[in-house]
Design a protein around this motif. Structure first.
Motif, PDB file in Angstrom:
ATOM      1  N   MET A  40       0.812  -1.212   0.000  1.00 39.70           N
ATOM      2  CA  MET A  40       0.000   0.000   0.000  1.00 39.70           C
ATOM      3  C   MET A  40       0.851   1.269   0.000  1.00 39.70           C
ATOM      4  O   MET A  40       0.337   2.371  -0.175  1.00 39.70           O
ATOM      5  CB  MET A  40      -0.950   0.001   1.201  1.00 39.70           C
ATOM      6  CG  MET A  40      -0.275   0.056   2.556  1.00 39.70           C
ATOM      7  SD  MET A  40      -1.459  -0.223   3.896  1.00 39.70           S
ATOM      8  CE  MET A  40      -2.603   1.130   3.627  1.00 39.70           C
ATOM      9  N   TYR A  41       2.146   1.130   0.168  1.00 40.17           N
ATOM     10  CA  TYR A  41       3.026   2.302   0.198  1.00 40.17           C
ATOM     11  C   TYR A  41       3.855   2.445  -1.078  1.00 40.17           C
ATOM     12  O   TYR A  41       4.256   3.543  -1.430  1.00 40.17           O
ATOM     13  CB  TYR A  41       3.960   2.226   1.412  1.00 40.17           C
ATOM     14  CG  TYR A  41       3.213   2.045   2.711  1.00 40.17           C
ATOM     15  CD1 TYR A  41       2.334   3.011   3.172  1.00 40.17           C
ATOM     16  CD2 TYR A  41       3.356   0.876   3.454  1.00 40.17           C
ATOM     17  CE1 TYR A  41       1.627   2.834   4.345  1.00 40.17           C
ATOM     18  CE2 TYR A  41       2.655   0.696   4.641  1.00 40.17           C
ATOM     19  CZ  TYR A  41       1.792   1.678   5.083  1.00 40.17           C
ATOM     20  OH  TYR A  41       1.089   1.496   6.239  1.00 40.17           O
ATOM     21  N   ASN A  42       4.146   1.337  -1.739  1.00 40.39           N
ATOM     22  CA  ASN A  42       4.942   1.365  -2.968  1.00 40.39           C
ATOM     23  C   ASN A  42       4.296   0.458  -4.010  1.00 40.39           C
ATOM     24  O   ASN A  42       3.868  -0.655  -3.687  1.00 40.39           O
ATOM     25  CB  ASN A  42       6.376   0.888  -2.704  1.00 40.39           C
ATOM     26  CG  ASN A  42       7.142   1.838  -1.808  1.00 40.39           C
ATOM     27  OD1 ASN A  42       7.568   2.909  -2.220  1.00 40.39           O
ATOM     28  ND2 ASN A  42       7.312   1.446  -0.552  1.00 40.39           N
ATOM     29  N   ASP A  43       4.227   0.946  -5.239  1.00 38.34           N
ATOM     30  CA  ASP A  43       3.625   0.148  -6.310  1.00 38.34           C
ATOM     31  C   ASP A  43       4.439  -1.107  -6.597  1.00 38.34           C
ATOM     32  O   ASP A  43       3.890  -2.148  -6.946  1.00 38.34           O
ATOM     33  CB  ASP A  43       3.519   0.982  -7.590  1.00 38.34           C
ATOM     34  CG  ASP A  43       2.472   2.081  -7.481  1.00 38.34           C
ATOM     35  OD1 ASP A  43       1.680   2.047  -6.512  1.00 38.34           O
ATOM     36  OD2 ASP A  43       2.442   2.962  -8.350  1.00 38.34           O
ATOM     37  N   TYR A  44       5.747  -1.004  -6.467  1.00 43.62           N
ATOM     38  CA  TYR A  44       6.633  -2.131  -6.732  1.00 43.62           C
ATOM     39  C   TYR A  44       7.974  -1.870  -6.062  1.00 43.62           C
ATOM     40  O   TYR A  44       8.271  -0.750  -5.636  1.00 43.62           O
ATOM     41  CB  TYR A  44       6.837  -2.335  -8.244  1.00 43.62           C
ATOM     42  CG  TYR A  44       7.351  -1.105  -8.946  1.00 43.62           C
ATOM     43  CD1 TYR A  44       8.716  -0.800  -8.983  1.00 43.62           C
ATOM     44  CD2 TYR A  44       6.477  -0.218  -9.572  1.00 43.62           C
ATOM     45  CE1 TYR A  44       9.188   0.335  -9.605  1.00 43.62           C
ATOM     46  CE2 TYR A  44       6.940   0.928 -10.196  1.00 43.62           C
ATOM     47  CZ  TYR A  44       8.290   1.209 -10.205  1.00 43.62           C
ATOM     48  OH  TYR A  44       8.763   2.340 -10.813  1.00 43.62           O
ATOM     49  N   TYR A  45       8.783  -2.908  -5.974  1.00 46.16           N
ATOM     50  CA  TYR A  45      10.145  -2.793  -5.455  1.00 46.16           C
ATOM     51  C   TYR A  45      11.098  -3.301  -6.535  1.00 46.16           C
ATOM     52  O   TYR A  45      10.748  -4.198  -7.314  1.00 46.16           O
ATOM     53  CB  TYR A  45      10.308  -3.604  -4.169  1.00 46.16           C
ATOM     54  CG  TYR A  45       9.505  -3.038  -3.017  1.00 46.16           C
ATOM     55  CD1 TYR A  45      10.028  -2.034  -2.216  1.00 46.16           C
ATOM     56  CD2 TYR A  45       8.214  -3.499  -2.747  1.00 46.16           C
ATOM     57  CE1 TYR A  45       9.286  -1.500  -1.166  1.00 46.16           C
ATOM     58  CE2 TYR A  45       7.466  -2.969  -1.707  1.00 46.16           C
ATOM     59  CZ  TYR A  45       8.007  -1.970  -0.915  1.00 46.16           C
ATOM     60  OH  TYR A  45       7.275  -1.427   0.106  1.00 46.16           O
ATOM     61  N   VAL A  46      12.296  -2.731  -6.586  1.00 43.46           N
ATOM     62  CA  VAL A  46      13.222  -3.072  -7.653  1.00 43.46           C
ATOM     63  C   VAL A  46      14.641  -3.234  -7.125  1.00 43.46           C
ATOM     64  O   VAL A  46      15.088  -2.466  -6.265  1.00 43.46           O
ATOM     65  CB  VAL A  46      13.181  -2.001  -8.775  1.00 43.46           C
ATOM     66  CG1 VAL A  46      13.546  -0.621  -8.243  1.00 43.46           C
ATOM     67  CG2 VAL A  46      14.107  -2.378  -9.928  1.00 43.46           C
ATOM     68  N   LEU A  47      15.331  -4.263  -7.627  1.00 39.55           N
ATOM     69  CA  LEU A  47      16.760  -4.480  -7.412  1.00 39.55           C
ATOM     70  C   LEU A  47      17.414  -4.604  -8.784  1.00 39.55           C
ATOM     71  O   LEU A  47      16.731  -4.751  -9.806  1.00 39.55           O
ATOM     72  CB  LEU A  47      16.999  -5.737  -6.580  1.00 39.55           C
ATOM     73  CG  LEU A  47      16.461  -5.721  -5.145  1.00 39.55           C
ATOM     74  CD1 LEU A  47      16.549  -7.118  -4.531  1.00 39.55           C
ATOM     75  CD2 LEU A  47      17.195  -4.713  -4.292  1.00 39.55           C
ATOM     76  N   HIS A  48      18.748  -4.546  -8.815  1.00 34.69           N
ATOM     77  CA  HIS A  48      19.459  -4.550 -10.092  1.00 34.69           C
ATOM     78  C   HIS A  48      20.083  -5.923 -10.341  1.00 34.69           C
ATOM     79  O   HIS A  48      20.943  -6.375  -9.587  1.00 34.69           O
ATOM     80  CB  HIS A  48      20.526  -3.462 -10.100  1.00 34.69           C
ATOM     81  CG  HIS A  48      19.962  -2.086  -9.895  1.00 34.69           C
ATOM     82  ND1 HIS A  48      19.210  -1.443 -10.861  1.00 34.69           N
ATOM     83  CD2 HIS A  48      20.000  -1.247  -8.828  1.00 34.69           C
ATOM     84  CE1 HIS A  48      18.834  -0.260 -10.398  1.00 34.69           C
ATOM     85  NE2 HIS A  48      19.294  -0.124  -9.178  1.00 34.69           N
TER      86      HIS A  48
END
Length: 315
Positions: free
Chosen positions: A298-306
Motif C-alpha cells: 500500500m506504500y509502494n507500487d513495486y520494489y526493484v533491485l538490479h
C-alpha cells in the motif's frame, strides 16, 4: 481477546489514516491540483528511473563482456507487470489484510512462505521477448528439459515453459510448492534434481545464488547435470552481491562463502566472469542488465533491485 481485537482495530485504523493522507481524493481542490502536478513530475521521474534500470557503462566491462553484452529496454511485458503491481497496491482492504498477516506471522515464518500463502509478492525477472533475445532463439524454438531452481510461484517459469517438453522445478517454501503443483510442473526436492538421471537442456537459476547455503557447489552441480554441448544456464544475480539465507523469520549467513570483489555493478560482473564462473566450469555467452521487480504494497507500487543476467555455457 478484547485487547487483541482492540490492537487489530487500532492497527488497521492507523494504516487507513496514513493511506488517506496520501490519497488525492481527500485533498482540497487547490492541494489536489498541486498533487496531480507532483504525480506528473513523479511519472517523468519514474520513466527516467526505468531508463537507468537497463543502463550499463560498457567501457568498464572486461573485453569479453563488451562483445557479448545485450542491451535490454523497458518492453511491453515488463510494463504490463508494473501496471498490474500499481493496480494491486490500490486495493486498500487487501493490502491492510496482507500487512496484518505479515506482521503477525513474520516472527516465525519466512516472508516467502507468507507471500505464497497470501498470493502476493510476485517476482519478475525478464519478459518472454527478453528471454528469446538472451538465448538468441525464435518464438517457435523447442527443446526437451527445463530445470528452474528456486522457482517461487512459477511466474517466471511460465514465461520459459512453452519452449520445453518437460519442466522440472525446485522450491523450499511449502506454499510456493503448492502453487507450482497447481501449475502441473514436476516439483523435485532440493537434493533430488541432481539425481534424477537426466540431462537438462536449460537450467534457470534466478536470484538464488545469494540465497543458498552452497553457491559454488550449486554452480558446479548445475554443470554436472547440464547437457554437455548445447546445454545452457540462465543465471540472474542481484548486484551488489549480498548473500544471506532466509530461515523462518530470521536472516543467516550461508555456510559456504562466495567472495565477490568490486564495488560497482560492472566491477562485480567482471569478477563473476573472470573468477567465479571459470572455477565452476562455465564461460559467459551473453549478459544483460535487468530490473528484478517485485509486487509492492500500500506504500509502494513495486520494489526493484538490479540484476545481472548471464547465459552460461559449459567449458
Amino acid at each position: 481477546m478484547k485487547l487483541f481485537l482492540c490492537w487489530i482495530f487500532c492497527y488497521c485504523a492507523s494504516l487507513i489514516l496514513f493511506k488517506k493522507m496520501w490519497t488525492a481524493q481527500y485533498l482540497r481542490p487547490v492541494t489536489r491540483y498541486l498533487y496531480h502536478n507532483v504525480l506528473n513530475l513523479r511519472e517523468n521521474s519514474s520513466n527516467c528511473r526505468a531508463y537507468q534500470w537497463y543502463m550499463c557503462n560498457n567501457e568498464n566491462l572486461c573485453e569479453l563482456l563488451q562483445t557479448v553484452f545485450v542491451q535490454s529496454y523497458l518492453d511491453s511485458g515488463t510494463q504490463a507487470f508494473l501496471d498490474q503491481s500499481a493496480e494491486k497496491s490500490r486495493w486498500i482492504l487487501t493490502q491492510l489484510y496482507h500487512s496484518l498477516v505479515s506482521t503477525i506471522f513474520s516472527s516465525f515464518m519466512s516472508k516467502t512462505t507468507i507471500n505464497g500463502w497470501l498470493g502476493r509478492g510476485a517476482m519478475f525477472v525478464f519478459s518472454h521477448e527478453q528471454f528469446l533475445q538472451l538465448l538468441k532463439i525464435d518464438p517457435n524454438w523447442r527443446s526437451h528439459r527445463l530445470l528452474d531452481l528456486g522457482a517461487g510461484d512459477g511466474g517466471v517459469t511460465q514465461i520459459m515453459a512453452f519452449h520445453f517438453e518437460e519442466v522440472y522445478v525446485t522450491e523450499v517454501s511449502p506454499t510456493m510448492v503448492w502453487h507450482l503443483q497447481r501449475k502441473q510442473y514436476r516439483v523435485l526436492g532440493i537434493n533430488e534434481w541432481q539425481n534424477v538421471g537426466v540431462r537438462y537442456n536449460v537450467i534457470s537459476c534466478l536470484n538464488l545464488l545469494d540465497r543458498c547455503d552452497h553457491p559454488m557447489t550449486l554452480l558446479k552441480t548445475m554443470k554436472n547435470v547440464l547437457e554437455p554441448t548445447s546445454g545452457r544456464v540462465i543465471l540472474a544475480v542481484v548486484l551488489p552481491f549480498c548473500p544471506y539465507i532466509e530461515s523462518g523469520g530470521k536472516w543467516e549467513k550461508p555456510l559456504e562463502s562466495l567472495e565477490v570483489n568490486g564495488y560497482t555493478w560492472e566491477e562485480q560482473v567482471n569478477y563473476f566472469t573472470t573468477h567465479v564462473f571459470p572455477e565452476a566450469g562455465f564461460a559467459v555467452e551473453a549478459l544483460t542488465k535487468l530490473p528484478y521487480l517485485c509486487e509492492g504494497d500500500m506504500y509502494n507500487d513495486y520494489y526493484v533491485l538490479h540484476d545481472a543476467v548471464f547465459v552460461l555455457r559449459p567449458l
